[in-house]
Design a protein around this motif. Sequence first.
Motif, mmCIF file in Angstrom:
data_model
loop_
_atom_site.group_PDB
_atom_site.id
_atom_site.type_symbol
_atom_site.label_atom_id
_atom_site.label_comp_id
_atom_site.label_asym_id
_atom_site.label_seq_id
_atom_site.Cartn_x
_atom_site.Cartn_y
_atom_site.Cartn_z
ATOM 1 N N UNK A 76 -50.617 -4.097 1.853
ATOM 2 C CA UNK A 76 -49.681 -4.559 0.831
ATOM 3 C C UNK A 76 -49.455 -6.060 1.009
ATOM 4 N N UNK A 77 -49.810 -6.908 0.034
ATOM 5 C CA UNK A 77 -49.688 -8.374 0.161
ATOM 6 C C UNK A 77 -48.263 -8.838 0.445
ATOM 7 N N UNK A 78 -47.280 -8.189 -0.185
ATOM 8 C CA UNK A 78 -45.899 -8.605 0.009
ATOM 9 C C UNK A 78 -45.455 -8.376 1.456
ATOM 10 N N UNK A 79 -45.791 -7.218 1.988
ATOM 11 C CA UNK A 79 -45.427 -6.940 3.377
ATOM 12 C C UNK A 79 -46.154 -7.888 4.324
ATOM 13 N N UNK A 80 -47.447 -8.091 4.060
ATOM 14 C CA UNK A 80 -48.251 -8.956 4.925
ATOM 15 C C UNK A 80 -47.658 -10.352 4.987
ATOM 16 N N UNK A 81 -47.223 -10.865 3.851
ATOM 17 C CA UNK A 81 -46.633 -12.200 3.789
ATOM 18 C C UNK A 81 -45.315 -12.262 4.560
ATOM 19 N N UNK A 82 -44.463 -11.224 4.380
ATOM 20 C CA UNK A 82 -43.191 -11.157 5.104
ATOM 21 C C UNK A 82 -43.416 -11.132 6.615
ATOM 22 N N UNK A 83 -44.366 -10.325 7.037
ATOM 23 C CA UNK A 83 -44.606 -10.163 8.476
ATOM 24 C C UNK A 83 -45.169 -11.439 9.098
ATOM 25 N N UNK A 84 -46.091 -12.071 8.391
ATOM 26 C CA UNK A 84 -46.678 -13.316 8.901
ATOM 27 C C UNK A 84 -45.624 -14.419 8.975
ATOM 28 N N UNK A 85 -44.709 -14.447 8.013
ATOM 29 C CA UNK A 85 -43.602 -15.413 8.038
ATOM 30 C C UNK A 85 -42.703 -15.171 9.254
ATOM 31 N N UNK A 86 -42.434 -13.886 9.510
ATOM 32 C CA UNK A 86 -41.593 -13.495 10.650
ATOM 33 C C UNK A 86 -42.225 -13.931 11.982
ATOM 34 N N UNK A 87 -43.508 -13.674 12.127
ATOM 35 C CA UNK A 87 -44.224 -14.044 13.362
ATOM 36 C C UNK A 87 -44.253 -15.564 13.532
ATOM 37 N N UNK A 88 -44.501 -16.288 12.433
ATOM 38 C CA UNK A 88 -44.579 -17.749 12.509
ATOM 39 C C UNK A 88 -43.234 -18.351 12.906
ATOM 40 N N UNK A 89 -42.144 -17.775 12.363
ATOM 41 C CA UNK A 89 -40.805 -18.251 12.730
ATOM 42 C C UNK A 89 -40.555 -18.083 14.229
ATOM 43 N N UNK A 90 -40.945 -16.930 14.763
ATOM 44 C CA UNK A 90 -40.751 -16.676 16.196
ATOM 45 C C UNK A 90 -41.555 -17.663 17.041
ATOM 46 N N UNK A 91 -42.815 -17.920 16.629
ATOM 47 C CA UNK A 91 -43.668 -18.845 17.381
ATOM 48 C C UNK A 91 -43.096 -20.254 17.375
ATOM 49 N N UNK A 92 -42.633 -20.676 16.211
ATOM 50 C CA UNK A 92 -42.089 -22.031 16.081
ATOM 51 C C UNK A 92 -40.846 -22.210 16.954
ATOM 52 N N UNK A 93 -39.958 -21.235 16.915
ATOM 53 C CA UNK A 93 -38.706 -21.372 17.657
ATOM 54 C C UNK A 93 -38.930 -21.198 19.163
ATOM 55 N N UNK A 94 -39.940 -20.418 19.528
ATOM 56 C CA UNK A 94 -40.266 -20.268 20.952
ATOM 57 C C UNK A 94 -40.775 -21.589 21.511
ATOM 58 N N UNK A 95 -41.614 -22.292 20.751
ATOM 59 C CA UNK A 95 -42.125 -23.585 21.186
ATOM 60 C C UNK A 95 -40.991 -24.588 21.364
ATOM 61 N N UNK A 96 -39.943 -24.450 20.531
ATOM 62 C CA UNK A 96 -38.809 -25.376 20.595
ATOM 63 C C UNK A 96 -37.747 -24.914 21.602
ATOM 64 N N UNK A 97 -38.032 -23.779 22.272
ATOM 65 C CA UNK A 97 -37.091 -23.245 23.263
ATOM 66 C C UNK A 97 -35.853 -22.660 22.639
#
Length: 297
Positions: free
Chosen positions: A34-55
């Motif tokens: 499902x494209x909508x779910x895939x987009x939501x999940x990828x956004x969620x993962x990217x947010x976690x990665x970005x904030x982890x890098x920033x501590x």
Amino acid sequence: MNKKILEKATQIIQKRKISAENQALQNKIQAFEDPQFKNLYQTYVQQMLDETKQGKSGDYHAIKTQINSRLKQLDIDSIEPQYFCKKCNDTGFENGKYCSCLVQVINTLLQEQSGFGKLEKFDESNFDIFEDKILMQKLYSKMQAWCDSPFNKTLIYISGDTGTGKTFLVRCMASKLIENHHLVCLTSAFAMNQDFLKSYSCKDVEQKQALLSKYFDSEVLIIDDLGTELRQPYVTSNMLYQLLSERKNKHLPTIITTNLDLKDLQEYYDERVSSRVIDKSSSICLSIKGADLRLKK
């Protein structure tokens, strides 16, 4: 603990874990179609990665809510493993010890192996069938309290004539002990003595250990109908004495039902065995009187 029983129980727990994780993987693959779910999940993962890098440690409640809402619309339960046991995530261990879920599986296997069949519950006991209803209520209450205790007394000796309810009582005790997450080995005296005899003639150390470990090492051992076994005085008496002595030294509870009163016990086995049973510092000796309840029914 019997190695075969432990291995079988561990395999059952592992199958639960594999099943939960495989189902989660299948759900995730389906959801990503499902494209909508895939987009939501990828956004969620990217947010976690970005904030982890920033501590940082962000709040992902809003996007998680959207993800769960979309999963519901897709009629998919979860993309995370739904483990049978939430305490150990189906590993079988919690804080380096057996988890209660593994203990439950082991007890089920031990019960099946014992041939005792269905266990009973204290709260399902019918005291109207006994001649002395009040006395039996007190006795059952005392044994239920012992099951909930830290086992200051490690040997329970329950004697009485045939059909007076001894086996029913220990089935209630076994059920309560299992409910309290104790490992319980139930056996008849006949089956135990057969293993004693086999171990006596066995030359292989590992095989001998496999025959005896469940009696010597089980957290709680229940022996039903002591005195009905086809005993060989030297083997049976010596092994029984060793068993009771070692379990007492390890502070491992042992529960015995028998038709033998304390006087008969000494005559049937020997003074060493009876001395282990009548030791007031570690034993509770009970005698159940009355007519055969099975004939009464």
